[in-house]
Structures are given as structure tokens and as C-alpha cells.
Scaffold this active site. Structure first.
Site, PDB file in Angstrom:
ATOM      1  N   LYS A 179       0.902  -1.116  -0.149  1.00 23.25           N
ATOM      2  CA  LYS A 179       0.027   0.106   0.059  1.00 23.25           C
ATOM      3  C   LYS A 179       0.915   1.331  -0.097  1.00 23.25           C
ATOM      4  O   LYS A 179       0.531   2.386  -0.365  1.00 23.25           O
ATOM      5  CB  LYS A 179      -1.115  -0.072   1.088  1.00 23.25           C
ATOM      6  N   TYR A 235     -11.847 -14.940   2.949  1.00 24.46           N
ATOM      7  CA  TYR A 235     -10.976 -13.871   3.330  1.00 24.46           C
ATOM      8  C   TYR A 235     -10.403 -14.044   4.900  1.00 24.46           C
ATOM      9  O   TYR A 235     -11.287 -14.087   5.845  1.00 24.46           O
ATOM     10  CB  TYR A 235     -11.214 -12.551   3.107  1.00 24.46           C
ATOM     11  N   TYR A 283      -2.656 -13.185   2.911  1.00 24.48           N
ATOM     12  CA  TYR A 283      -2.304 -12.682   1.636  1.00 24.48           C
ATOM     13  C   TYR A 283      -1.065 -13.746   0.936  1.00 24.48           C
ATOM     14  O   TYR A 283      -1.472 -14.480   0.103  1.00 24.48           O
ATOM     15  CB  TYR A 283      -2.138 -11.336   1.463  1.00 24.48           C
TER      16      TYR A 283
HETATM   17  C1  LIG Z   1      -3.492  -5.169   0.185  1.00 24.42           C
HETATM   18  C2  LIG Z   1      -2.606  -6.304   0.152  1.00 24.42           C
HETATM   19  C3  LIG Z   1      -2.618  -7.320  -0.943  1.00 24.42           C
HETATM   20  C4  LIG Z   1      -3.604  -7.137  -2.257  1.00 24.42           C
HETATM   21  O1  LIG Z   1      -3.183  -6.007  -2.979  1.00 24.42           O
HETATM   22  P1  LIG Z   1      -4.610  -5.495  -3.755  1.00 24.42           P
HETATM   23  O2  LIG Z   1      -4.012  -4.195  -4.331  1.00 24.42           O
HETATM   24  O3  LIG Z   1      -5.608  -5.002  -2.630  1.00 24.42           O
HETATM   25  O4  LIG Z   1      -5.196  -6.421  -4.463  1.00 24.42           O
HETATM   26  C5  LIG Z   1      -1.688  -8.167  -1.073  1.00 24.42           C
HETATM   27  N1  LIG Z   1      -0.886  -8.714   0.172  1.00 24.42           N
HETATM   28  C6  LIG Z   1      -0.943  -7.895   1.218  1.00 24.42           C
HETATM   29  C7  LIG Z   1      -0.022  -8.001   2.597  1.00 24.42           C
HETATM   30  C8  LIG Z   1      -1.924  -6.797   1.268  1.00 24.42           C
HETATM   31  O5  LIG Z   1      -1.983  -5.839   2.352  1.00 24.42           O
END
Ligand SMILES: *Cc1c(COP(=O)(O)O)cnc(C)c1O
Length: 329
Positions: A50, A261, A287
Site C-alpha cells: 500500500k 478472506y 495474503y
Molecule cells: C492489500 C494487500 C494485498 C492485495 O493487494 P490489492 O492491491 O488490494 O489487490 C496483498 N498482500 C498484502 C499483504 C496486502 O496488504
């Protein structure tokens, strides 16, 4: 494409370029040339993907005269933690609307990890039921305006065109690292949640003439929704940059999210432990652990051929490990 990208205002938040590292032991065990793009090392309050998006979003917020950032996510959202840090870096207020979207979690889930860091970073946290997040966000925005503040709302995951530009820029950065090392990857693979990372990488790779497939691993257990989001944002981002629509290259792979999720899966646990022990590299439970489990499965099933060159885009998230402590006993 590069000119249109450079013309879009951007602040500095991330430590760039992030390293591109080989994972020789895991690569040898799997039979592929394996590299990791270390976007867990973007530096902003423990890093993650992010930070790249927020460089463009913060520039827009500041240009609009905002004094407070408002965003929303799950209790253990990495996006809200990095937004809280970005707000602090620019002297802005920060309000977060958070929902417990994961059933049956660890007792640590609502205390530690990202949520602990959100509070440490000085953000005001508003807890909401999962289906009330938009309503609570609207109330928070209205209350801030009534106080004379100038709030700036950032969407889930920072995923709009401005956020996606962070990953177009990441594709440019990666292409330079690949060229200087003579690498031609067959595949980039990453966790896909709110679409911005994938849309940015697809647009960036297409615009640069990089032929690698971009495989986004659905972590939401809602691949139809995600595919729609990625397609829409890919088209909008390409339009912003004035490049041809590359949405035919969007590949969202499903079957690795488990029941939902943030819900731990045995393959996620195995992947997190394997990568930690083989390479000293920390993945996360929500993730990157699920995305790496997908990589292993695709190699084992021959969907990714032996000898191929694979780049795992590590999008961060390690603070979430602490919120999932009991999953790893
Ligand atoms: C937000 C996030 C993602 C996914 O990214 P997007 O752009 O929202 O698809 C992947 N890995 C981590 C650790 C994240 O925080």
C-alpha cells in the site's frame, strides 16, 4: 506511458527500489528459477504494497487541501495501517472504519498485529459491523466536515486509478532490475485482494512490452467479484495513461483462499513455515501465505513448467502473523 506516469503528482513514502532477490533453496526444491520482489520492504511502518499506492493518493489528498485521511478495512488490514502511517508522515489526521470480517479468530486478533499499530500510529479507530462500514464511513466523513475538517476518503485497499499507478511504477522499477540482470520472467505471481496491485502490474507490464503472465491469486474466496474489479480498474488505469487496454491479460486464479478472506488454510500454514525455514523470509497469513501456496501447487501440478522463471511479488503483511499466533502451533 512513462511520461503520463511521471506527470501524475506523487509524494515520497516508500523506500524504492525494493530489492529483487533470488530464493535459491526454494527454487531448487521446486525446480524453477525463483525470485522475490521485496515489496514487504517498502519501509512505511513495516512496509507492504500500500505504500506505493499511497504515494499517489497522498499527493492528491494534499492537492485537494485535505487535513484528515479516512479509510476502511478489516481489523487486521495492512492497508489501514499503512494509511495511518502515511497520515502521520504528513501531519494529517486519520480515521479508520474497521470491521471484524473473519470468523473464529485468535483472541490476539482484535488486540495485536496491525490493529495495535493503527492505534500506536495515532489513528482514531471506529469499529463497525461488516455490512455497516459504508454507513459508518459516511457518518465519520459528515462529522469531520461538521467540525470544519477537510477529510479525504481512500477506497478499500487504496484501489482506484491513483492507487493502481503505484503498481504501474512498480512494473517500471522491476523491468529495470530485470534488464540489468538479464532476466526474462515467465510469470509474476502475487496475492490479489482489492485489484489495484494486479491492475497496475498488468497495465505496466503491457505498456513496457514485458511478456510475463501476471497471475493474481484470489484471497477473498470471491474470484468473480475480484476479476470484475481488476478488469474495470485495468481499463480505467490504461485510459488514464493513454495506453491500449490490456485487460485481456488479466488472470485471476481461484481455489486458494480457503473458506474465506483471512481464514487460515493448511496450505497457507505450510507455505508460511516452509518459506520462513528455507529462506528466512516472512510471509503473512491472509495474503502472501495463500499466494505462495498457490505457487507451490501450480508448480507441483505442472501448470508452471519446470525451469520457468517465476517472480513472487511479496506484498507484505507480516504484522498479521502476530494476530494468527495460534494458527501456527
Ligand atoms: C492489500 C494487500 C494485498 C492485495 O493487494 P490489492 O492491491 O488490494 O489487490 C496483498 N498482500 C498484502 C499483504 C496486502 O496488504
Amino acid at each position: 506511458m512513462r511520461d503520463a506516469l511521471v506527470a501524475t503528482p506523487r509524494v515520497t513514502l516508500a523506500h524504492l527500489p525494493t530489492p529483487l532477490e533470488a530464493l535459491p533453496r526454494l527454487g531448487a526444491a521446486l525446480g524453477v528459477e525463483l525470485y522475490v520482489k521485496r515489496d514487504d520492504c517498502t519501509g512505511l511502518a513495516t512496509g507492504g504494497n500500500k505504500a506505493r499506492k499511497l504515494e499517489f493518493l497522498l499527493a492528491d489528498a494534499l492537492a485537494q487541501g485535505a487535513d484528515t485521511l479516512v479509510t476502511k478495512g478489516g481489523l487486521q488490514s495492512n492497508h489501514v495501517r499503512q494509511t495511518a502511517a502515511a497520515a502521520a508522515r504528513f501531519g494529517l489526521g486519520c480515521h479508520l472504519v474497521l470491521a471484524d470480517v473473519v470468523p473464529d479468530t485468535d483472541p490476539d486478533y482484535a488486540e495485536t498485529g496491525n490493529l495495535f499499530l493503527d492505534r500506536l500510529l495515532g489513528a482514531t479507530c471506529h469499529l463497525a459491523a461488516a455490512d455497516q462500514r459504508e454507513a459508518v464511513e459516511a457518518e465519520v466523513l459528515a462529522a469531520l466536515r461538521a467540525e470544519g475538517r477537510a477529510p479525504y476518503a481512500i477506497p478499500y485497499g487504496g484501489s482506484n486509478v491513483l492507487g493502481a499507478l503505484g503498481y504501474v511504477a512498480a512494473a517500471v522499477e522491476l523491468s529495470e532490475q530485470l534488464a540489468s540482470r538479464g532476466l526474462q520472467p515467465d510469470v509474476l505471481l502475487h496475492a490479489s485482494g482489492s485489484s489495484g496491485t494486479q491492475a497496475g502490474l498488468v497495465v505496466g507490464c503491457a505498456g513496457l512490452g514485458l511478456e510475463a503472465r501476471v497471475l493474481g491469486i484470489d484471497v477473498n474466496h470471491d474470484p468473480g467479484w475480484l476479476r470484475g474489479q481488476v478488469l474495470e480498474l485495468t481499463r480505467a488505469t490504461a485510459t488514464h495513461l493513454g495506453v491500449p487496454d490490456p485487460s485481456a491479460r488479466v488472470e485471476v486464479l481461484e481455489g486458494y483462499a480457503g473458506p474465506g478472506y483471512g481464514v487460515p488454510t493448511p496450505a497457507m500454514r505450510a507455505a508460511v513455515e516452509r518459506v520462513a525455514r528455507a529462506e528466512g523470509l516472512l510471509l503473512d497469513p491472509v495474503y502472501t501465505g495463500k499466494a505462495f501456496a498457490a505457487l507451490v501447487d501450480l508448480v507441483e501440478r505442472g501448470e508452471l513448467a519446470q525451469g520457468s522463471t517465476v517472480i513472487f511479488v511479496h506484498t507484505g503483511g507480516a504484522p498479521g502473523l502476530f494476530a494468527y499466533r495460534s494458527s501456527f502451533r
